[in-house]
Design an enzyme around this catalytic site. Sequence first.
Site, PDB file in Angstrom:
ATOM      1  N   PHE A 128      43.895  -6.339   6.575  1.00 51.60           N
ATOM      2  CA  PHE A 128      42.964  -7.003   5.667  1.00 51.60           C
ATOM      3  C   PHE A 128      41.789  -7.538   6.472  1.00 51.60           C
ATOM      4  O   PHE A 128      41.977  -8.154   7.525  1.00 51.60           O
ATOM      5  CB  PHE A 128      43.654  -8.126   4.898  1.00 51.60           C
ATOM      6  CG  PHE A 128      42.823  -8.662   3.775  1.00 51.60           C
ATOM      7  CD1 PHE A 128      42.690  -7.942   2.601  1.00 51.60           C
ATOM      8  CD2 PHE A 128      42.137  -9.857   3.898  1.00 51.60           C
ATOM      9  CE1 PHE A 128      41.897  -8.407   1.558  1.00 51.60           C
ATOM     10  CE2 PHE A 128      41.346 -10.336   2.872  1.00 51.60           C
ATOM     11  CZ  PHE A 128      41.223  -9.610   1.697  1.00 51.60           C
ATOM     12  N   ASP A 200      50.992 -11.746   8.591  1.00 51.77           N
ATOM     13  CA  ASP A 200      50.288 -12.111   7.373  1.00 51.77           C
ATOM     14  C   ASP A 200      51.153 -11.654   6.198  1.00 51.77           C
ATOM     15  O   ASP A 200      51.370 -10.461   5.998  1.00 51.77           O
ATOM     16  CB  ASP A 200      48.920 -11.422   7.347  1.00 51.77           C
ATOM     17  CG  ASP A 200      48.080 -11.809   6.130  1.00 51.77           C
ATOM     18  OD1 ASP A 200      48.661 -12.278   5.129  1.00 51.77           O
ATOM     19  OD2 ASP A 200      46.857 -11.621   6.170  1.00 51.77           O
ATOM     20  N   TYR A 225      48.593 -17.490  -4.280  1.00 52.36           N
ATOM     21  CA  TYR A 225      48.020 -17.150  -5.585  1.00 52.36           C
ATOM     22  C   TYR A 225      48.320 -15.734  -6.042  1.00 52.36           C
ATOM     23  O   TYR A 225      47.898 -15.336  -7.121  1.00 52.36           O
ATOM     24  CB  TYR A 225      46.506 -17.405  -5.608  1.00 52.36           C
ATOM     25  CG  TYR A 225      45.712 -16.786  -4.481  1.00 52.36           C
ATOM     26  CD1 TYR A 225      45.408 -15.434  -4.469  1.00 52.36           C
ATOM     27  CD2 TYR A 225      45.243 -17.577  -3.443  1.00 52.36           C
ATOM     28  CE1 TYR A 225      44.667 -14.880  -3.443  1.00 52.36           C
ATOM     29  CE2 TYR A 225      44.502 -17.038  -2.412  1.00 52.36           C
ATOM     30  CZ  TYR A 225      44.205 -15.685  -2.414  1.00 52.36           C
ATOM     31  OH  TYR A 225      43.476 -15.139  -1.385  1.00 52.36           O
ATOM     32  N   LYS A 226      49.053 -14.966  -5.254  1.00 53.79           N
ATOM     33  CA  LYS A 226      49.400 -13.601  -5.663  1.00 53.79           C
ATOM     34  C   LYS A 226      50.774 -13.628  -6.350  1.00 53.79           C
ATOM     35  O   LYS A 226      50.908 -14.070  -7.478  1.00 53.79           O
ATOM     36  CB  LYS A 226      49.369 -12.673  -4.452  1.00 53.79           C
ATOM     37  CG  LYS A 226      48.009 -12.583  -3.761  1.00 53.79           C
ATOM     38  CD  LYS A 226      48.027 -11.590  -2.628  1.00 53.79           C
ATOM     39  CE  LYS A 226      46.795 -11.671  -1.757  1.00 53.79           C
ATOM     40  NZ  LYS A 226      45.522 -11.445  -2.442  1.00 53.79           N
ATOM     41  N   ARG A 374      44.499   0.348  -7.342  1.00 53.75           N
ATOM     42  CA  ARG A 374      45.633  -0.440  -6.855  1.00 53.75           C
ATOM     43  C   ARG A 374      46.328  -1.115  -8.035  1.00 53.75           C
ATOM     44  O   ARG A 374      45.680  -1.796  -8.843  1.00 53.75           O
ATOM     45  CB  ARG A 374      45.137  -1.472  -5.848  1.00 53.75           C
ATOM     46  CG  ARG A 374      46.227  -2.093  -4.999  1.00 53.75           C
ATOM     47  CD  ARG A 374      45.634  -2.948  -3.901  1.00 53.75           C
ATOM     48  NE  ARG A 374      44.929  -4.112  -4.446  1.00 53.75           N
ATOM     49  CZ  ARG A 374      44.757  -5.253  -3.786  1.00 53.75           C
ATOM     50  NH1 ARG A 374      45.238  -5.396  -2.557  1.00 53.75           N
ATOM     51  NH2 ARG A 374      44.099  -6.260  -4.323  1.00 53.75           N
TER      52      ARG A 374
END
Length: 415
Positions: A128, A200, A225-226, A374
């Site tokens: 990322f 991560d 938040y995912k 995605r």
Amino acid sequence: MLTRADCLAADARDPLAAFKQQFTIPEGVLYLDGNSLGVPPKTAAARCSKVVSQEWGVGLIRSWNTAGWFELPGRLGNKLGQLLGANDNEVVVTDTTSLNLFKALAAAIRIQQQAPQRRVIVSERDNFPTDLYMIQGMIDLLQQGYELRLTDDTLSLEQALDDDVAVLLLSHVNYRTGAMYDMAATTALAHRHGALTIWDLAHAAGAVPLDLNAAEADFAVGCTYKYLNGGPGSPAFIWVAARHQDRFWQPLSGWWGHNRPFDMDPSYQPAQGIRRFLCGTQPITSLAMVECGLDVALQADMAAVRAKSLALTDLFIQLVEQRCGQHPLTLVTPREHARRGSHVSFRHPHGFAVMQALIARGVIGDYREPEVLRFGITPLYLSHADIWDAVEVLRDILDSGSWDRPAFHQRASVT
């Protein structure tokens, strides 16, 4: 050939089916973007209202003590730690993933300074971007000859690791492809070369089983938040193995990481343990909502979550290939269960426009460069029938060519 009736039958047998009732999902929406932003737990609005109207509105400044605000980062960290394979007092919920990466990277480099030849930080080119940016920023700040070495199709991880490596920083689940590392094996490989590991977990926490201590990892960071449904921009987390916590203090030495913050001592004295990885005053309203998502996640058995995740991702891949096989879709997510996280990605030459057409029809996924559609598969609020219905909309959009409208090619600030 699978039918929608088969999917409904699978839903009738699903031990996690009732969890969907604990979330708020708009009518007519099939939400396949929980790997980017999870949906709100139904308890979140009331919790936020209580913080604002009662704890802040009535308690005012007293709520730092009476409502437990001061202890909230550590208390939530202990809850979250149960999903990470962490012990109590190894996790705090605080700051952002990027800031926590900076803290972990600085801490790992300080440990490794006893071996001055170690001036290499290894990551992967497809990591990322914020991870790579924070490494680049750290190298620029240090000005001590550090370098970033990136693995890719021409340089394997085994080739990249040698005795000059200080730190290996990887995403456990790749944000674009959903490919997943074997954490224990990869950590052991790094340790054989004397490198420390930073994981991560942004696309892993709450979606796949984790056991940081069993893997003998060194540091880990991630967001809430995912798959943890903490709310937009909710605070991230940092985990530090107990063996490393008191060897130094992290460079963002704000007053919340001080051993006695209300002594107002002009000299910094780090707190003992994981609290030294805090920095400044915490965002209490956001932190409070994180707990709502954690409380739901902790009700579910992670083995059942993982089993359903694999079943739904298998189903999604199978249906897309069966029903959309004549279109230029290329699977970029690993088929092997051991190498797959909880999202599925396909490339399409016009992926952005196709995703916008899906969103317009109520199937919300997201798009990542280059050309990647995605789809986040979140077991606690998606069903087998949801997967069937989402693929049916995708098939119709591709067959009809309805994605090729001018409006679907227009890009907003966030894709």
